[in-house]
Write an enzyme that holds these catalytic residues in place. Structure first.
Site, PDB file in Angstrom:
ATOM      1  N   SER A  24       0.804  -1.223   0.000  1.00  0.00           N
ATOM      2  CA  SER A  24       0.000   0.000   0.000  1.00  0.00           C
ATOM      3  C   SER A  24       0.835   1.271   0.000  1.00  0.00           C
ATOM      4  CB  SER A  24      -0.965   0.002   1.193  1.00  0.00           C
ATOM      5  OG  SER A  24      -0.277  -0.258   2.393  1.00  0.00           O
ATOM      6  N   HIS A  44       1.495   4.884   4.118  1.00  0.00           N
ATOM      7  CA  HIS A  44       0.583   5.476   3.141  1.00  0.00           C
ATOM      8  C   HIS A  44       0.934   6.941   2.895  1.00  0.00           C
ATOM      9  CE1 HIS A  44      -2.759   2.370   4.263  1.00  0.00           C
ATOM     10  NE2 HIS A  44      -1.691   1.824   3.723  1.00  0.00           N
TER      11      HIS A  44
END
Length: 258
Positions: free
Chosen positions: A188, A239
């Site tokens: 991610s 992230h």
């Protein structure tokens, strides 16, 4: 076709002997002609990609390879690096799913502490990116990797995607480790690097054919904010780090001469 439909213009495509014809109502002809000239001048502008994203499917009636196998469809939107990372993540996840979590994590996890950093095990800076913990985790990440990574590789080349992968798969890991600790994993951070890269390139250099609709960017930013707010257990700092990496890389690339 998708773009015209988004403007509220009724349009149909008819197959001629050696070309396709776009038909519109007479009262829409002047607007459609103007938009056609804009399309011819810059066919890779994100406005057309965004129209297709929002529509979810083409309204042209053309098949675009309809009936092809799933693997053929996957390969058509991905280059060799995109496919290699997908296969590698799946190859690691399968034994993980079958109960081999501990030996896999021992080999691939991030360094336990700053003192444990070693060039002899330098792969640990990157390899947590390849670990996924549950089906939802890997499906979410691989779908975005396939869509955005494949777009970058097909438009800008394997080398460009490799740079985003390596930088987006290492620096965000370092940020996550520094802020939280070593127990994390997943693609991610790279996905958010791709998101930032595609979104920024679409605005700074739209002729590259790289872009991401504003609505998708907002959704993924809200998803990240929800993680920081504690609604979900995610590698939030990875992230954020990935998003910054992608935005910065696009800013640099957009200034290069082509």
């Amino acid at each position: 076709m998708d773009y015209l439909r988004g403007m509220g213009i009724q349009a149909q495509v008819q197959q001629g002997e050696s070309l396709l014809e776009i038909w519109v109502l007479e009262q829409d002809q002047a607007v459609a002609e103007r938009e056609w000239q804009r399309f011819v001048a810059e066919p890779n502008h994100p406005r057309y990609h965004e129209a297709s994203w929002h529509s979810g499917d083409t309204h042209s009636g053309l098949s675009y390879g309809k009936g092809a196998s799933m693997m053929a469809s996957i390969r058509s939107k991905a280059g060799p690096l995109t496919l290699t990372i997908m296969v590698l993540c799946l190859a690691i996840y399968l034994p993980w799913f079958l109960g081999w979590q501990r030996p896999i994590f021992n080999v691939l996890h991030f360094f336990e502490s700053w003192q444990a950093f070693s060039l002899a095990e330098g792969w640990r800076i990157f390899t947590p990116t390849l670990i996924h913990f549950d089906p939802m985790h890997i499906v979410f990440n691989l779908l975005w990797w396939w869509q955005l990574g494949g777009l970058i590789e097909r438009r800008l080349g394997t080398g460009k995607l490799f740079v985003v992968l390596i930088v987006g798969g290492t620096l965000p890991n370092l940020v996550q480790f520094a802020m939280v600790g070593p127990n994390f994993g997943g693609l991610s951070g790279v996905v958010y690097a791709l998101v930032g890269y595609c979104w920024m390139m679409g605005r700074l250099r739209p002729e590259s054919g790289i872009g991401l609709p504003q609505s998708y960017m907002m959704f993924l930013v809200l998803w990240m904010v929800a993680g920081f707010a504690g609604f979900m257990n995610m590698a939030n700092w990875a992230h954020l780090g990935g998003l910054v990496v992608g935005l910065a890389q696009a800013g640099l690339d957009s200034r290069q001469r082509h």
